[in-house]
Design a protein around this motif. Structure first.
Motif, PDB file in Angstrom:
ATOM      1  N   GLN A  25      -5.219  10.780  -5.760  1.00 35.25           N
ATOM      2  CA  GLN A  25      -5.208   9.471  -6.417  1.00 35.25           C
ATOM      3  C   GLN A  25      -3.921   8.708  -6.128  1.00 35.25           C
ATOM      4  O   GLN A  25      -3.947   7.504  -5.845  1.00 35.25           O
ATOM      5  CB  GLN A  25      -5.402   9.662  -7.927  1.00 35.25           C
ATOM      6  N   GLU A  28      -3.770   7.649  -2.311  1.00 36.19           N
ATOM      7  CA  GLU A  28      -4.645   6.510  -2.011  1.00 36.19           C
ATOM      8  C   GLU A  28      -4.046   5.203  -2.522  1.00 36.19           C
ATOM      9  O   GLU A  28      -4.114   4.170  -1.847  1.00 36.19           O
ATOM     10  CB  GLU A  28      -6.024   6.741  -2.643  1.00 36.19           C
ATOM     11  N   ALA A  29      -3.451   5.249  -3.710  1.00 33.90           N
ATOM     12  CA  ALA A  29      -2.835   4.042  -4.264  1.00 33.90           C
ATOM     13  C   ALA A  29      -1.627   3.602  -3.439  1.00 33.90           C
ATOM     14  O   ALA A  29      -1.408   2.404  -3.232  1.00 33.90           O
ATOM     15  CB  ALA A  29      -2.429   4.287  -5.718  1.00 33.90           C
ATOM     16  N   ARG A  30      -0.849   4.560  -2.949  1.00 30.10           N
ATOM     17  CA  ARG A  30       0.325   4.221  -2.128  1.00 30.10           C
ATOM     18  C   ARG A  30      -0.074   3.725  -0.746  1.00 30.10           C
ATOM     19  O   ARG A  30       0.614   2.900  -0.144  1.00 30.10           O
ATOM     20  CB  ARG A  30       1.228   5.452  -2.006  1.00 30.10           C
ATOM     21  N   PRO A  33      -1.463  -0.270  -1.521  1.00 33.15           N
ATOM     22  CA  PRO A  33      -0.916  -0.765  -2.794  1.00 33.15           C
ATOM     23  C   PRO A  33      -1.489  -2.111  -3.215  1.00 33.15           C
ATOM     24  O   PRO A  33      -1.616  -2.386  -4.414  1.00 33.15           O
ATOM     25  CB  PRO A  33       0.585  -0.860  -2.519  1.00 33.15           C
ATOM     26  N   GLU A  35      -4.470  -3.114  -2.915  1.00 29.84           N
ATOM     27  CA  GLU A  35      -5.816  -2.945  -3.451  1.00 29.84           C
ATOM     28  C   GLU A  35      -5.868  -1.984  -4.643  1.00 29.84           C
ATOM     29  O   GLU A  35      -6.914  -1.806  -5.255  1.00 29.84           O
ATOM     30  CB  GLU A  35      -6.759  -2.428  -2.358  1.00 29.84           C
ATOM     31  N   ALA A  36      -4.743  -1.366  -4.931  1.00 33.44           N
ATOM     32  CA  ALA A  36      -4.730  -0.329  -5.969  1.00 33.44           C
ATOM     33  C   ALA A  36      -4.939  -0.925  -7.357  1.00 33.44           C
ATOM     34  O   ALA A  36      -4.366  -1.961  -7.700  1.00 33.44           O
ATOM     35  CB  ALA A  36      -3.406   0.426  -5.923  1.00 33.44           C
ATOM     36  N   ASN A  37      -5.762  -0.276  -8.120  1.00 33.86           N
ATOM     37  CA  ASN A  37      -5.975  -0.627  -9.527  1.00 33.86           C
ATOM     38  C   ASN A  37      -5.169   0.385 -10.347  1.00 33.86           C
ATOM     39  O   ASN A  37      -5.641   1.483 -10.639  1.00 33.86           O
ATOM     40  CB  ASN A  37      -7.465  -0.556  -9.877  1.00 33.86           C
ATOM     41  N   TRP A  38      -3.949   0.017 -10.698  1.00 40.82           N
ATOM     42  CA  TRP A  38      -3.046   0.981 -11.318  1.00 40.82           C
ATOM     43  C   TRP A  38      -3.480   1.379 -12.722  1.00 40.82           C
ATOM     44  O   TRP A  38      -3.202   2.480 -13.182  1.00 40.82           O
ATOM     45  CB  TRP A  38      -1.616   0.433 -11.326  1.00 40.82           C
ATOM     46  N   THR A  41      -6.050   4.007 -12.007  1.00 42.41           N
ATOM     47  CA  THR A  41      -5.386   5.197 -11.473  1.00 42.41           C
ATOM     48  C   THR A  41      -4.644   5.955 -12.558  1.00 42.41           C
ATOM     49  O   THR A  41      -4.686   7.190 -12.618  1.00 42.41           O
ATOM     50  CB  THR A  41      -4.394   4.796 -10.353  1.00 42.41           C
ATOM     51  N   SER A  42      -3.945   5.225 -13.429  1.00 38.56           N
ATOM     52  CA  SER A  42      -3.180   5.891 -14.485  1.00 38.56           C
ATOM     53  C   SER A  42      -4.102   6.628 -15.447  1.00 38.56           C
ATOM     54  O   SER A  42      -3.781   7.736 -15.907  1.00 38.56           O
ATOM     55  CB  SER A  42      -2.325   4.874 -15.242  1.00 38.56           C
TER      56      SER A  42
END
Length: 220
Positions: A25, A28-30, A33, A35-38, A41-42
Motif C-alpha cells: 500500500q 503504490e502510494a509513493r 503520489p 493519484e494516491a488517496n491518502w 491508504t491510511s
C-alpha cells in the motif's frame, strides 16, 4: 519438534501477511503520489496494523500460557463476571443472557474474562443475528455456554478449531476477522483452571461449552 516448527512457520506466515499488505500500500502510494488517496491508504494501513497487533498480542498470551506462568487463584462468581463483561462489550449482534447467580469457581479473573471474550468474538463473527450466553452448574461443575446461530461446525472439525492457526472453509475461518489463536487460547485457559472447553451438539450454530470445577463450599 515438528509441532514447534509448524507453529513457527504458521506464525511467521500470519505476521508477514499484514506487513506485506502495508508495504504494498505504501509503495503504490509513493509510486503515484499524484493519484494516491491518502485517506483510503491510511484506513487500509490501520486495518493491517490492527490485525498485526492482534496476532502479536495472542502470541504473547500463548507464550505466557506455555511457560506455565501461574495465574491468580481467587473466588470468581462466573455469572457476575460474564454479566460485567457483556455490559462493557460494544453492541454487536443481539446477546441473550441466562446467567445463574452464585456459580463460583477458583481462578484468575483476567484470564477467565479473556476466555469469555475470545468465545464471544468468535460467536459474533459467525452468528447470523444472535448469540446466547448461559452460566449454570451440573453436579460439581460450573458451566459456561456460548452459542451462535450461524452455520455451525461439522463434528469432524470440532477438535481442529482448537489447533493453533486453524484453517477451515471460508464460512468459518480466521479470515472472517480472527487470528486463528483465539480458540486455542480459550482452551488453554480452561485447562489451566482444571476445566475443559469443547463444542457440543446444538440445534443450530456452534455451541461452545466450558466446564470448570466449582469452588469448595459452593453448591447452588
Amino acid at each position: 519438534m515438528e509441532q514447534q516448527r509448524r507453529f513457527a512457520s504458521d506464525a511467521s506466515h500470519d505476521l508477514r501477511s499484514p506487513i506485506t499488505a502495508m508495504r504494498t500500500q505504501v509503495e503504490e502510494a509513493r509510486l503515484h503520489p499524484e493519484e494516491a488517496n491518502w485517506d483510503h491508504t491510511s484506513k487500509a494501513l490501520l486495518g493491517s496494523i490492527d490485525r498485526l497487533q492482534a496476532i502479536v498480542g495472542d502470541l504473547l498470551t500463548l507464550s505466557r500460557l506455555d511457560s506455565g506462568a501461574p495465574g491468580a487463584k481467587e473466588p470468581v462468581d462466573l455469572g457476575e463476571l460474564v454479566g460485567e463483561e457483556l455490559d462493557r462489550r460494544p453492541r454487536g449482534k443481539e446477546i441473550v443472557r441466562d446467567l445463574r447467580p452464585g456459580v463460583v469457581v477458583t481462578g484468575d479473573r483476567i484470564r477467565l474474562a479473556r476466555l469469555l471474550t475470545n468465545l464471544l468474538d468468535n460467536a459474533e463473527r459467525h452468528a447470523e443475528s444472535q448469540v446466547t450466553v448461559a452460566v449454570g452448574q451440573r453436579g460439581e461443575q460450573a458451566l459456561l455456554e456460548v452459542q451462535d446461530d450461524g452455520a455451525g461446525i461439522a463434528p469432524d472439525q470440532r477438535e481442529i478449531v482448537f489447533h493453533r492457526f486453524t484453517r477451515l472453509d471460508a464460512s468459518r475461518n480466521r479470515d472472517a476477522g480472527g487470528t486463528g489463536l483465539g480458540l486455542p487460547i480459550a482452551r488453554e485457559i480452561a485447562q489451566a483452571h482444571g476445566g475443559t472447553l469443547t463444542i457440543e451438539d446444538s440445534s443450530s450454530g456452534a455451541r461452545f461449552v466450558l466446564h470448570l470445577p466449582l469452588r469448595n463450599g459452593y453448591h447452588g
